[in-house]
Design a protein around this motif. Structure first.
Motif, short mmCIF file in Angstrom:
data_model
loop_
_atom_site.label_atom_id
_atom_site.label_comp_id
_atom_site.label_asym_id
_atom_site.label_seq_id
_atom_site.Cartn_x
_atom_site.Cartn_y
_atom_site.Cartn_z
N MET A 286 0.85 -1.01 0.06
CA MET A 286 0.13 0.14 0.01
C MET A 286 0.87 1.36 0.03
O MET A 286 0.61 2.28 -0.61
N GLU A 287 2.29 0.99 0.70
CA GLU A 287 2.74 2.53 0.71
C GLU A 287 3.51 2.70 -0.33
O GLU A 287 3.95 3.82 -0.92
N GLN A 288 4.13 1.42 -1.20
CA GLN A 288 5.07 1.60 -2.01
C GLN A 288 4.75 1.32 -3.50
O GLN A 288 5.20 1.59 -4.69
N ARG A 289 3.34 0.92 -3.63
CA ARG A 289 2.67 0.80 -5.11
C ARG A 289 1.55 1.63 -5.13
O ARG A 289 0.39 1.21 -4.47
N ASP A 290 1.54 2.70 -5.89
CA ASP A 290 0.17 3.22 -6.08
C ASP A 290 -0.99 2.90 -7.17
O ASP A 290 -1.97 3.06 -7.08
N ASN A 291 -0.08 2.45 -8.27
CA ASN A 291 -1.19 1.86 -9.32
C ASN A 291 -1.99 0.92 -8.89
O ASN A 291 -1.68 -0.21 -7.95
N PRO A 292 -3.41 0.70 -9.52
CA PRO A 292 -4.06 -0.18 -9.23
C PRO A 292 -3.64 -1.35 -9.83
O PRO A 292 -2.90 -1.43 -10.83
N GLY A 293 -3.97 -2.51 -9.37
CA GLY A 293 -3.54 -3.94 -9.97
C GLY A 293 -3.48 -5.07 -8.96
O GLY A 293 -3.88 -4.85 -7.86
N HIS A 294 -2.57 -6.01 -9.36
CA HIS A 294 -2.54 -7.36 -8.42
C HIS A 294 -1.25 -7.50 -8.08
O HIS A 294 -0.01 -7.12 -8.78
N TYR A 295 -0.95 -7.34 -6.67
CA TYR A 295 0.20 -7.73 -6.01
C TYR A 295 0.60 -8.92 -5.37
O TYR A 295 -0.47 -9.30 -4.82
N PHE A 296 1.56 -9.28 -5.07
CA PHE A 296 1.66 -10.48 -4.53
C PHE A 296 3.05 -10.35 -3.34
O PHE A 296 3.74 -9.51 -3.62
N GLY A 297 2.99 -10.70 -2.08
CA GLY A 297 3.64 -10.82 -1.01
C GLY A 297 4.00 -12.27 -0.70
O GLY A 297 3.27 -13.00 -0.70
N ILE A 298 5.39 -12.37 -0.38
CA ILE A 298 5.75 -13.73 0.24
C ILE A 298 6.23 -13.50 1.66
O ILE A 298 7.47 -12.99 1.74
N ALA A 299 5.66 -14.10 2.41
CA ALA A 299 6.27 -14.11 3.84
C ALA A 299 7.00 -15.56 3.98
O ALA A 299 6.75 -16.64 3.57
N PHE A 300 8.40 -15.49 4.41
CA PHE A 300 9.30 -16.65 4.25
C PHE A 300 10.19 -16.87 5.51
O PHE A 300 10.61 -15.91 5.70
N HIS B 197 8.96 -22.27 6.14
CA HIS B 197 7.72 -22.57 5.52
C HIS B 197 7.55 -21.08 4.82
O HIS B 197 8.22 -20.02 4.96
N CYS B 198 6.55 -20.91 4.00
CA CYS B 198 6.06 -19.85 3.18
C CYS B 198 4.72 -19.67 3.08
O CYS B 198 3.91 -20.45 3.08
N ALA B 199 4.28 -18.35 2.80
CA ALA B 199 2.88 -18.03 2.69
C ALA B 199 2.74 -16.84 1.72
O ALA B 199 3.70 -16.11 1.67
N ILE B 200 1.84 -16.93 0.74
CA ILE B 200 1.40 -16.18 -0.27
C ILE B 200 0.34 -15.24 -0.24
O ILE B 200 -0.57 -15.95 -0.20
N VAL B 201 0.60 -13.89 -0.48
CA VAL B 201 -0.62 -13.18 -0.07
C VAL B 201 -0.81 -12.33 -1.64
O VAL B 201 0.17 -11.81 -1.99
N LYS B 202 -2.14 -12.28 -1.88
CA LYS B 202 -2.60 -11.38 -3.11
C LYS B 202 -3.18 -10.29 -2.74
O LYS B 202 -4.18 -10.43 -1.84
N VAL B 203 -2.87 -9.23 -3.29
CA VAL B 203 -3.45 -7.92 -2.79
C VAL B 203 -3.74 -7.31 -4.10
O VAL B 203 -3.26 -7.33 -5.26
N VAL B 204 -5.10 -6.98 -4.05
CA VAL B 204 -5.97 -6.59 -5.21
C VAL B 204 -6.33 -5.26 -4.96
O VAL B 204 -7.16 -4.97 -4.09
N LYS B 205 -5.71 -4.16 -5.61
CA LYS B 205 -5.92 -2.65 -5.59
C LYS B 205 -6.73 -2.36 -6.73
O LYS B 205 -6.39 -2.27 -7.69
N ASP B 206 -8.10 -1.59 -6.29
CA ASP B 206 -8.71 -0.84 -7.52
C ASP B 206 -8.81 0.74 -6.98
O ASP B 206 -8.20 1.15 -5.99
N ALA B 207 -9.50 1.24 -7.83
CA ALA B 207 -9.65 2.84 -7.45
C ALA B 207 -10.34 3.06 -6.09
O ALA B 207 -10.23 4.21 -5.62
N HIS B 208 -11.15 2.06 -5.90
CA HIS B 208 -12.07 2.32 -4.67
C HIS B 208 -11.80 1.58 -3.52
O HIS B 208 -11.91 2.14 -2.29
N THR B 209 -11.32 0.43 -3.39
CA THR B 209 -11.07 -0.75 -2.49
C THR B 209 -10.11 -1.54 -2.81
O THR B 209 -9.33 -1.77 -3.74
N THR B 210 -9.39 -2.21 -1.41
CA THR B 210 -8.44 -3.20 -1.57
C THR B 210 -8.90 -4.31 -0.87
O THR B 210 -9.17 -4.25 0.45
#
Length: 515
Positions: A292-306, A310-323
Motif C-alpha cells: 500500500m505504501e510503495q505501489r500506487d497503481n491499481p492492480g494485483h500484487y503478491f507478497g511472500i512471507a518466508f 514455511h512460506c505464505a503467499i498473499v495476493k493484494v488486489v487494489k482498484d480505484a476504490h477498494t483493496t
C-alpha cells in the motif's frame, strides 16, 4: 559467551561424551553451572551467550570466556545454558531438561546401522544431507526444543483486520487463476528450484546455518549470512533463469532490507514461526502495508512471507476504490533433513509464482548478462537497459523480412541468451519471440525443456535425488541430457554460479551434459 575446556584423551561418545553427559545429569548441575558462569560474567559487558564447550583434553580446567565460538573439532560437546540444548560436534541434539540414559545417548549420536564390531567414533549419526544430526529414532522428549512463537501484539494485526480478506487458506492455483496441474515448463522450474534448495541443504556451512535459524526467536535475530541464505531461497525463482560458470552472467546480490522487491509486483519479507496463526497474520499485515505504501497503481500484487521452513503467499488486489487480499496457509518450504523427496508445497508454489509473465524480464536479462560491456556499445548511445525496457519499435521491414512470430520463435530456439538479447533489441516482434525462449532456464548454454519421466539409475534409491536432477535440454537445436547438482568422474562438468553470497563466498552448482 563461550567457556571452553580441552581434553586430550579420546573424545568419542563412549568416553568423553558419556563423561560430559554424566557430569551435567548430576542433581542441580545445570543450576550450578548457571550460577558459576554468571559470577564469572559479572565483570563483562553485554554478554550474549552462556555456553560451555568441552572438547578433547585431559582435564576440565576452563579457559577464560570468549565471545568467539570455538572451531569444530571431530568430537566436541556443548552445553547451551541459554537454550537448554546439548550439542554434539556443533549441531543441536538433546534437551537439557530430558537427557537420555547412557545407552540411549550412544545409540542416538552414532549411526543406526553400525555393527557391534565397529567403533562409534567412525559412525556419527547423520541426516540425509550428510550433516551430523540426532538419529531419527530418538524420541521427541529427548530431542532439543525449538523456541515457541514470539508474542504478537494486537497492533501488529490491525492491517490484517482492517482490509477485506477474501480467503485465508486459498490454494495457489486459485490465487493465480491457473490449473492445479503443472505444465511441462512449470515442472522444469519446480525441479530446478528443488535442486537449488537441495544444494543449499547439502552444503556443510549453509546446512549448519539452517539448523541455527531453526533456533531463532524472531526475524530480528537473523545474522547477515542467515538473511542472505533465506533471501536467496525465497527469491531465486524470480531472477532471470540464466546461470553460467563464468561471471558473464551475474545476478545482483540483494541488499539487506526488511522488504525485498523481487519483481515490480512481488515483494518478500523474512519471518519466523509462520505455522503460528498470529505470526502468519502479522507477516501478512507487514506485506499489505508495504504494498500500500510503495505501489500506487491499481492492480494485483503478491507478497511472500518466508521463514525458510514455511512460506505464505498473499495476493493484494487494489482498484480505484477498494483493496482486498487473500492468502495461502503456511506451506512447508524446506524439506526435512531426513526427507526422501525434495518436493514440498512451498517450493512448488514459489516456482509457479516465479514463472508468471514478467514484463521487465528482457531488461533484467540484459542487466544480468551485462550485455553492453561485452559488445562494447558506445556509451553515448541509448543504454541497452533503456532499449530493452522501451516499447518503441523499428519498422520490421527495415531490419529483417516480415516473418510471423512463430517463425521468429523457432529461430530464437537455436540461440544462446546473448544472441537472444541481440535478437530482442532488433524489434518488438523479435523481442516477443526472444522472451518466449528466455522464460526457459538456461544453464551454461543449455536450455532446459523437460524433466524426464524416469529418473536416471544413479538418482534412484539414493539421497542424491534430494539435491540433483536431470533435464532434457537443447543447445543450438541439438538435444541432450543435462545433469545439475552432481559431478561425474568421466563427464566434464562446470561450476554454475548462483546469486547466493555468504561467509565471503558464493554457492556453486555442478552442471554437466551428456555428449
Amino acid at each position: 559467551m563461550y567457556f571452553r575446556s580441552h581434553h586430550g584423551s579420546d573424545g568419542n561418545p563412549e568416553w568423553l561424551g558419556l563423561k560430559v553427559l554424566q557430569l551435567i545429569r548430576q542433581p542441580n548441575a545445570i543450576a550450578t553451572y548457571r550460577q558459576v558462569f554468571g559470577e564469572i560474567l559479572d565483570g563483562l559487558k553485554s554478554p550474549s551467550h552462556s555456553l560451555l564447550v568441552i572438547e578433547n583434553g585431559d582435564d576440565f580446567d576452563l579457559e577464560p570466556p570468549s565471545r568467539e565460538r570455538p572451531g569444530t573439532y571431530y568430537w566436541n560437546y556443548e552445553i547451551d545454558l541459554d537454550r537448554n540444548i546439548f550439542h554434539v560436534c556443533g549441531m543441536p541434539f538433546f534437551s537439557l531438561e530430558c537427557l537420555p540414559d547412557d545407552n540411549a545417548f550412544i545409540q542416538y549420536i552414532t549411526d543406526d546401522h553400525m555393527s557391534e564390531d565397529e567403533a562409534a567414533e567412525d559412525h556419527i549419526s547423520e541426516d540425509h544431507y550428510g550433516h551430523t544430526a540426532c538419529a531419527l529414532r530418538c524420541p521427541p522428549e529427548h530431542k532439543y526444543k525449538k523456541p515457541p512463537p514470539p508474542v504478537v501484539d494486537n497492533s501488529d494485526l490491525v492491517t490484517y483486520q482492517s482490509f477485506m480478506c477474501t480467503g485465508s487458506q486459498v490454494a495457489l492455483s486459485d490465487l493465480l487463476a491457473k490449473s492445479d496441474i503443472l505444465s511441462q515448463h512449470e515442472h522444469v522450474r519446480v525441479t530446478l528450484l528443488e535442486v537449488m534448495i537441495g544444494q543449499c541443504m547439502v552444503s556443510s556451512t549453509i546446512g549448519k546455518e539452517i539448523y541455527e535459524i531453526e533456533l531463532l526467536k524472531d526475524h530480528n535475530q537473523f545474522t547477515d549470512d542467515q538473511w542472505s541464505i533465506a533471501c536467496f531461497m525465497a527469491s531465486v525463482a524470480f531472477v532471470p533463469q540464466t546461470f553460467d560458470h563464468i561471471w558473464c552472467v551475474c545476478h545482483p546480490e540483494p541488499e539487506r532490507k526488511e522488504f525485498t522487491w523481487v519483481r515490480e509486483d512481488t515483494v518478500v519479507c523474512i519471518a519466523t514461526h509462520l505455522y503460528d496463526e498470529r505470526c502468519l497474520q502479522a507477516s501478512v499485515s507487514r506485506l499489505i502495508n508495504v504494498i500500500m505504501e510503495q505501489r500506487d497503481n491499481p492492480g494485483h500484487y503478491f507478497g511472500i512471507a518466508f521463514s525458510i521452513f514455511h512460506c505464505a503467499i498473499v495476493k493484494v488486489v487494489k482498484d480505484a476504490h477498494t483493496t482486498t487480499f487473500s492468502h495461502t496457509s503456511a506451506l512447508q518450504f524446506l524439506p526435512s533433513f531426513f526427507a526422501h523427496s525434495p518436493s514440498t508445497p512451498g517450493i512448488t508454489a514459489l516456482a509457479r509464482l516465479g514463472y508468471r509473465i514478467d514484463p521487465a524480464l528482457f531488461k533484467r536479462v540484459v542487466e544480468a548478462c551485462d550485455y553492453a560491456r561485452y559488445i562494447n556499445i558506445n556509451r553515448a548511445e541509448k543504454s541497452l537497459a533503456q532499449r530493452a525496457a522501451s516499447s518503441d519499435d523499428v519498422p520490421l521491414g527495415t531490419i529483417c523480412p516480415a516473418l510471423p512470430l512463430e517463425l521468429w520463435r523457432e529461430i530464437a530456439c537455436y540461440l544462446c541468451p546473448f544472441e537472444l538479447i541481440a535478437l530482442g533489441l532488433a524489434s518488438r516482434l523479435c523481442r516477443e519471440a526472444a522472451l518466449m525462449v528466455l522464460r526457459h532456464p538456461h544453464l551454461c548454454g543449455y536450455r532446459l525443456v523437460a524433466v524426464p519421466q524416469k529418473k536416471p539409475k544413479y538418482l534412484r534409491g539414493t539421497h542424491l535425488s534430494l539435491r540433483a536432477a536431470s533435464f532434457s535440454a537443447v543447445r543450438a537445436g541439438i538435444p541432450t541430457v543435462v545433469t545439475v547438482g552432481v559431478e561425474f568422474r568421466n563427464i566434464k562438468s562446470k561450476s554454475m554460479i548462483t546469486p547466493l553470497r555468504f561467509n565471503g563466498s558464493s554457492l556453486y552448482v555442478a552442471c554437466s551434459a551428456d555428449r
